[in-house]
Every structure is written in structure tokens, then in C-alpha cells.
Design a protein around this motif. Structure first.
Motif, PDB file in Angstrom:
ATOM      1  N   SER A 221     -60.819  15.327  73.277  1.00 60.18           N
ATOM      2  CA  SER A 221     -59.881  15.467  74.386  1.00 60.18           C
ATOM      3  C   SER A 221     -60.620  15.850  75.657  1.00 60.18           C
ATOM      4  N   HIS A 222     -60.441  15.059  76.715  1.00 66.83           N
ATOM      5  CA  HIS A 222     -61.072  15.338  78.013  1.00 66.83           C
ATOM      6  C   HIS A 222     -62.584  15.551  77.870  1.00 66.83           C
ATOM      7  N   GLY A 223     -63.206  14.747  77.024  1.00 68.47           N
ATOM      8  CA  GLY A 223     -64.662  14.813  76.878  1.00 68.47           C
ATOM      9  C   GLY A 223     -65.159  15.934  76.003  1.00 68.47           C
ATOM     10  N   VAL A 224     -64.288  16.547  75.217  1.00 63.50           N
ATOM     11  CA  VAL A 224     -64.681  17.671  74.365  1.00 63.50           C
ATOM     12  C   VAL A 224     -64.384  17.340  72.904  1.00 63.50           C
ATOM     13  N   VAL A 225     -65.381  17.553  72.032  1.00 70.84           N
ATOM     14  CA  VAL A 225     -65.209  17.377  70.592  1.00 70.84           C
ATOM     15  C   VAL A 225     -64.929  18.750  69.976  1.00 70.84           C
ATOM     16  N   THR A 226     -63.806  18.871  69.274  1.00 73.23           N
ATOM     17  CA  THR A 226     -63.414  20.152  68.695  1.00 73.23           C
ATOM     18  C   THR A 226     -63.098  19.993  67.216  1.00 73.23           C
ATOM     19  N   ARG A 227     -63.606  20.905  66.446  1.00 72.77           N
ATOM     20  CA  ARG A 227     -63.304  20.969  65.015  1.00 72.77           C
ATOM     21  C   ARG A 227     -62.159  21.967  64.806  1.00 72.77           C
ATOM     22  N   HIS A 228     -61.158  21.576  64.012  1.00 68.32           N
ATOM     23  CA  HIS A 228     -60.034  22.444  63.674  1.00 68.32           C
ATOM     24  C   HIS A 228     -60.044  22.601  62.156  1.00 68.32           C
ATOM     25  N   TYR A 229     -60.250  23.815  61.686  1.00 65.34           N
ATOM     26  CA  TYR A 229     -60.371  24.015  60.236  1.00 65.34           C
ATOM     27  C   TYR A 229     -59.630  25.278  59.796  1.00 65.34           C
ATOM     28  N   LEU A 230     -59.266  25.275  58.519  1.00 67.46           N
ATOM     29  CA  LEU A 230     -58.567  26.423  57.950  1.00 67.46           C
ATOM     30  C   LEU A 230     -59.578  27.361  57.316  1.00 67.46           C
ATOM     31  N   TYR A 231     -59.443  28.634  57.649  1.00 69.79           N
ATOM     32  CA  TYR A 231     -60.386  29.629  57.116  1.00 69.79           C
ATOM     33  C   TYR A 231     -59.678  30.966  57.008  1.00 69.79           C
ATOM     34  N   LYS A 232     -59.571  31.443  55.764  1.00 69.03           N
ATOM     35  CA  LYS A 232     -58.927  32.731  55.481  1.00 69.03           C
ATOM     36  C   LYS A 232     -57.510  32.805  56.045  1.00 69.03           C
ATOM     37  N   GLY A 233     -56.774  31.708  55.845  1.00 68.26           N
ATOM     38  CA  GLY A 233     -55.367  31.703  56.197  1.00 68.26           C
ATOM     39  C   GLY A 233     -55.032  31.467  57.650  1.00 68.26           C
ATOM     40  N   ARG A 234     -56.024  31.072  58.453  1.00 73.82           N
ATOM     41  CA  ARG A 234     -55.730  30.805  59.859  1.00 73.82           C
ATOM     42  C   ARG A 234     -56.507  29.564  60.334  1.00 73.82           C
ATOM     43  N   ILE A 235     -56.057  29.038  61.459  1.00 68.51           N
ATOM     44  CA  ILE A 235     -56.726  27.876  62.050  1.00 68.51           C
ATOM     45  C   ILE A 235     -57.836  28.353  62.974  1.00 68.51           C
ATOM     46  N   GLU A 236     -59.055  27.906  62.727  1.00 63.23           N
ATOM     47  CA  GLU A 236     -60.204  28.219  63.580  1.00 63.23           C
ATOM     48  C   GLU A 236     -60.647  26.942  64.298  1.00 63.23           C
ATOM     49  N   THR A 237     -61.309  27.107  65.429  1.00 63.93           N
ATOM     50  CA  THR A 237     -61.819  25.952  66.167  1.00 63.93           C
ATOM     51  C   THR A 237     -63.277  26.179  66.560  1.00 63.93           C
TER      52      THR A 237
END
Length: 324
Positions: A221-237
């Protein structure tokens, strides 16, 4: 700001994700890409991607012109071994740039300058260690570094004289820089996806981070690559320099290439279909059917599955080396 140009010779038809790659290049306007190709398809090239139409014979002639021995360059794939020599091969085209680089096109760029800062470029003459993206300081000494002969390691004369792949851009250059004691920037700031995993699994991670691979997707998005992952019950980026597809059988379900749109990337699909990022989406999209994925992968890579590739991969795993 240090000037940078990536050199990308590519012969044959560009892959389906090429326009997505081009869009991500365009979001890095302070960096140039110099493409040499025989594919005259009418792509939407950003201003900072400069195309020169060459035949493969012209490429071979240019490479041969800088060596005093007969080279072997029968197939475009062999160009991987010549990457460390691009500084000399394309010396004319690279005049005026502080750094030159080589890169793959089966990836999508994020914000390059956020990771390759002037501080990094000031302190290293070689940035990166994987063949999908490396930068070298554009000086005669650095551009000829690949000619250094290291005992027990790959020799450029041997590599360039044989119609066989050696991954000289990786193992060969690693051996040279290690032998000379020259520091190399080796931060894992990229996302490299394992091509044989039916889900998304990142290579080059610390052992304690491997559990973060259980459920994850990426966005551009807008030239940015972001990872969205689940870790210990929450969404991390986490933001990355680039996402490397690495021969994964990806379908590009994209209706419009627009830097202002948001794109979702999951195991075998990249799409601009609207979505809402939440835990349910990450869990649902992070895994695919094993059977369907591997069947699709075999079909996608069918032209690359050769005895030579198999032997090369086995030798690489065994630490195969050729003498100087």
C-alpha cells in the motif's frame, strides 16, 4: 543522497507479475532501474525505469567484450552468474551513479530508501547477500572485485567458461568478501517466502521467530510492504524492504495498477479486491490446499524442473566448490 541504479537484463517474456513490480519501482522515484530486454510488450513503465531493447546476442557480445577468454553464455539463465560483473559490463550506462545493483523481478518493492539509508551506503561497499537484491559501490576497485581469486572457492574464469549455473553472485562473492575481510551489509530486512511451502513461511528467521509463521498475509500500500501476522493472540505488523515471491505460483488478480490502492498478498494470490484486515481474514487466507498448491507449483515451474537444476541444488546443499 547516494544515487542508485539497478541493472536488469531479462530475455524472454516478462512474468505475469511484472506490472506489479514496475508499479513498486515507480514508488521509489529516487532510484533508477536499467532494463535490457527483447520483450517489447507495451507495459506502463514509470519514468525511473529505463528500457533498452536488445537481443540476447547483443547482450552476449557486450559481456564477451570485457573478457580476454571465450565466455559461455548460451541461455539467459546463465546471466545469474554474471551479475557481479555488471559494474564492468554496463560501465558506460552506470556512469554517474554512486551505487549499482542487480535484482530479481519476482518480488515487490517496499520503501527502499527507508532501509538503504545514506548511513548504510556510507559504511558498506556491498549491500545485501542474496541474489534477489544486491548493491555495490560504483568504483573500479569494487566493480572488479569479482575477479579476485580465493583458494578453494569459485573462480570467475571457470564459472564464466562453462555452460552451467554456479550461483557465483551469491556463494562466489561471499567467499571473496569473507577472504578479504570486507564487511557486507547482511540485515534480514526482506521477506523471502519459501517456495515449497503451501502456506506463507519466511526464510532467514531466528529460531524464536519461527512460530510467527503460523498465520500471516502481506499487503502492499502506497509503496510499503507490510507483514500482518498472528502472534500470542494479537495481530502484529512489520514493514519490509521487499517481498520475494521466489518462484511461487502466484496468480495476479489485479484489475487496476494504482499506487494509491491497497493490495492483499497471500500464499498463491495477489489481488486488489477490497478487504478488511482482521484475525479471521489472516487465518483464512494464510493457508491453501496442499494438493492444489503443489499441483499449481509443479505446473507453474514445469519449464524450470531440469536435471541440471536438481544437480545444482544438491551441490549447493552439499557446499560444492570449484577450485581457482
Amino acid at each position: 543522497m547516494y544515487s542508485i541504479a539497478y541493472v536488469v537484463p531479462y530475455f524472454g517474456k516478462f512474468p505475469k507479475g511484472f506490472q506489479f513490480w514496475l508499479m513498486s519501482c515507480g514508488c521509489n522515484p529516487s532510484i533508477d532501474w536499467l532494463i535490457f530486454t527483447d520483450d517489447r510488450t507495451d507495459y506502463d513503465y514509470p519514468d525511473n525505469v529505463k528500457v533498452t531493447y536488445w537481443t540476447f546476442d547483443q547482450m552476449r557480445t557486450r559481456v564477451q567484450s570485457i573478457f580476454d577468454f571465450p565466455i559461455s553464455l548460451e541461455r539467459p539463465y546463465k546471466l545469474c552468474d554474471y551479475k557481479p560483473a555488471y559494474g564492468e559490463i554496463f560501465e558506460r550506462e552506470l556512469r554517474g551513479y554512486d551505487f549499482w545493483g542487480d535484482c530479481d523481478i519476482d518480488l515487490v518493492w517496499g520503501d527502499i530508501r527507508k532501509f538503504y539509508t545514506d548511513e548504510v551506503l556510507e559504511n558498506y561497499e556491498k549491500v545485501g547477500f542474496n541474489g534477489h537484491s544486491m548493491l555495490f559501490r560504483n568504483t573500479p576497485q569494487v566493480c572488479s572485485r569479482y575477479r579476485t581469486c580465493v583458494e578453494g572457492a569459485l573462480s570467475y574464469r571457470d564459472v564464466f567458461s562453462v555452460d552451467q549455473g554456479f550461483a557465483f553472485d551469491e556463494t562466489g562473492m561471499d567467499a571473496i568478501y569473507e577472504a578479504l575481510g570486507i564487511p557486507v551489509y547482511k540485515e534480514i530486512d526482506f521477506a523471502n517466502l519459501l517456495k515449497y511451502d503451501y502456506g506463507f513461511y519466511l526464510d532467514w528467521q531466528d529460531e524464536e521467530d519461527r512460530e510467527k509463521n503460523e498465520a500471516q498475509v502481506f499487503t502492499w500500500s502506497h509503496g510499503v510492504v507490510t507483514r500482518h501476522y498472528l502472534y500470542k493472540g494479537r495481530i502484529e505488523t512489520k514493514e519490509y524492504l521487499y517481498l520475494h515471491y521466489w518462484c511461487r505460483p502466484t496468480s495476479f488478480r489485479i484489475h487496476e495498477y494504482d499506487p494509491n490502492r491497497q493490495y492483499l498478498i497471500y500464499p498463491d494470490v495477489t489481488t486488489d479486491k477490497p478487504f478488511h484486515m482482521d484475525e479471521e481474514l489472516i487465518r483464512r487466507k494464510s493457508k491453501r490446499s496442499k494438493v492444489k498448491y503443489y499441483a499449481k507449483s509443479i505446473w507453474f515451474n514445469r519449464h524450470k524442473i531440469t536435471l541440471e537444476r536438481i544437480v545444482f541444488n544438491v551441490k549447493g546443499m552439499l557446499g560444492y566448490k570449484n577450485g581457482c
